[in-house]
Design an enzyme around this catalytic site. Sequence first.
Site, PDB file in Angstrom:
ATOM      1  N   LYS A  12      -7.610  -0.229  11.131  1.00  0.00           N
ATOM      2  CA  LYS A  12      -6.944  -0.666   9.901  1.00  0.00           C
ATOM      3  C   LYS A  12      -5.649   0.113   9.704  1.00  0.00           C
ATOM      4  CE  LYS A  12      -6.133  -0.756   5.253  1.00  0.00           C
ATOM      5  NZ  LYS A  12      -5.252   0.135   4.457  1.00  0.00           N
ATOM      6  N   ASP A  46       2.690 -14.860  11.379  1.00  0.00           N
ATOM      7  CA  ASP A  46       1.373 -15.101  10.788  1.00  0.00           C
ATOM      8  C   ASP A  46       0.488 -13.877  10.978  1.00  0.00           C
ATOM      9  OD1 ASP A  46      -1.153 -15.968  10.053  1.00  0.00           O
ATOM     10  OD2 ASP A  46      -0.992 -17.900  11.087  1.00  0.00           O
ATOM     11  N   HIS A 100      -1.520  10.750   0.744  1.00  0.00           N
ATOM     12  CA  HIS A 100      -1.754   9.437   0.148  1.00  0.00           C
ATOM     13  C   HIS A 100      -1.700   9.510  -1.374  1.00  0.00           C
ATOM     14  CE1 HIS A 100      -3.314   5.370  -0.211  1.00  0.00           C
ATOM     15  NE2 HIS A 100      -4.155   5.829  -1.121  1.00  0.00           N
ATOM     16  N   GLU A 147       0.818  -1.212   0.000  1.00  0.00           N
ATOM     17  CA  GLU A 147       0.000   0.000   0.000  1.00  0.00           C
ATOM     18  C   GLU A 147       0.854   1.266   0.000  1.00  0.00           C
ATOM     19  OE1 GLU A 147      -3.378   2.204   2.750  1.00  0.00           O
ATOM     20  OE2 GLU A 147      -3.226   0.019   2.785  1.00  0.00           O
TER      21      GLU A 147
END
Length: 433
Positions: free
Chosen positions: A275, A291, A388, A85
């Site tokens: 998130k 993991d 962003h 991202e």
Amino acid sequence: MPTAISGFSKLSKSEKIEWLLDTYFTDKDAARTLVKKYWNSDEKLQKLHEEFIENTITNYYLPLGVAPNFLINDTLYAIPMAIEESSVVAAASKAAKFWLNRGGFKAEVISTEKIGQVHFTYDGEFSALKSFFETIKPKLISSTSDITKNMERRGGGIVNIELKDKSDDLDHYYQLHATFETLDAMGANFINSCLEQFADTLKSEAQRSLEGQLDVIMSILSNYVPNCLVRAEVSCPVSDLKSKDIRNPELFAKKFKQAVDIAQVEPYRAVTHNKGAMNGIDAVVLATGNDFRAVEAGVHAYAAKDGKYSSLTQCSVEDDTFKFWIEIPLALGTVGGLTSLHPLVKFSLEMLGKPSAKELMEIVAVAGLAQNFGAVKSLTTTGIQEGHMKMHLMNILNQLEATPKEKEHVIEHFKTNVVTHGAVVEIIENLRS
């Protein structure tokens, strides 16, 4: 219309690829070339990757970036981050630099207890089951001695086993609820091996001495580890928050806290808020061979532990001090699994100074806090899209197959203009016409 295939796993790699090309692709040559392009030229390394999972046909690459200048408990780290991202590594790096001269990050491991359960049914009286369990508990533990001896030698092992009555939730349902200390290993295989031995011993002892039918349903570790906790925080006087993009530190602190408070009470915001933290957490977890799916599941369950999904981070502004912190469950390992197999995992762990599992927990928690700080800071100052979209600009240019000269021109233009996909397309079209 594709048809099902039998024995796919038994085919060679080339046979698997050819079947896929014949069944699903129109331009077979292009697809075959792409698959082979991502093979590693080092045959030994390629074979190692292929043996991580079944039915491997090629490698899927993610960028491995580095966020430097993380001062954690007075030690300076460069943190490896594997993620696709845009802006995540940049935001983490910016947050690290922001806090570098404001005391850095403080982190501590609160507890390291991990959990596994044997799920079973029993159709008799609970009082009889409880008495039976108390009798066989020492045997449950001793039956795993071959499994636990190496872990115990290092100071870990089985912490406790409890019998839990869950029959109010589901008819005849009970658990052996076991807790473990696995030190620098994540411990999944160790825990599951112990649990399966518990189950075997439970069944055999029940057949000999317990009236009623006892049936083991399954034995498996839990990825919810609310007692494997780590806390990370930053704090400074409110006036010290002043920077190039924070002209009014008092107003910034107030808005920042309000934004975190909103995530505390509004689940729609909390999911996106968390998130942002997971952007940092997952990237480091993945880079260090752990993991990230297990971590995600456990962390989000923890976010809902009070009956409502809420923010993982908290903020206070008291006595002219700004404080921002995160407390999360993390079951991580620095030995076993991919940590000793994947070359880039070993590279990442060496970059971090070959941390213990506890130290890695602290580093990962800090990465999540830094990422969340960067996101909330942007939201309450310039807005999230400015930074962003500037990071996303290169992805748009690559989609449009821009030349190096075109990229140079477009990047220069957007140093002083708002980036949108349409605006980038328009400039490229004008350059080419």
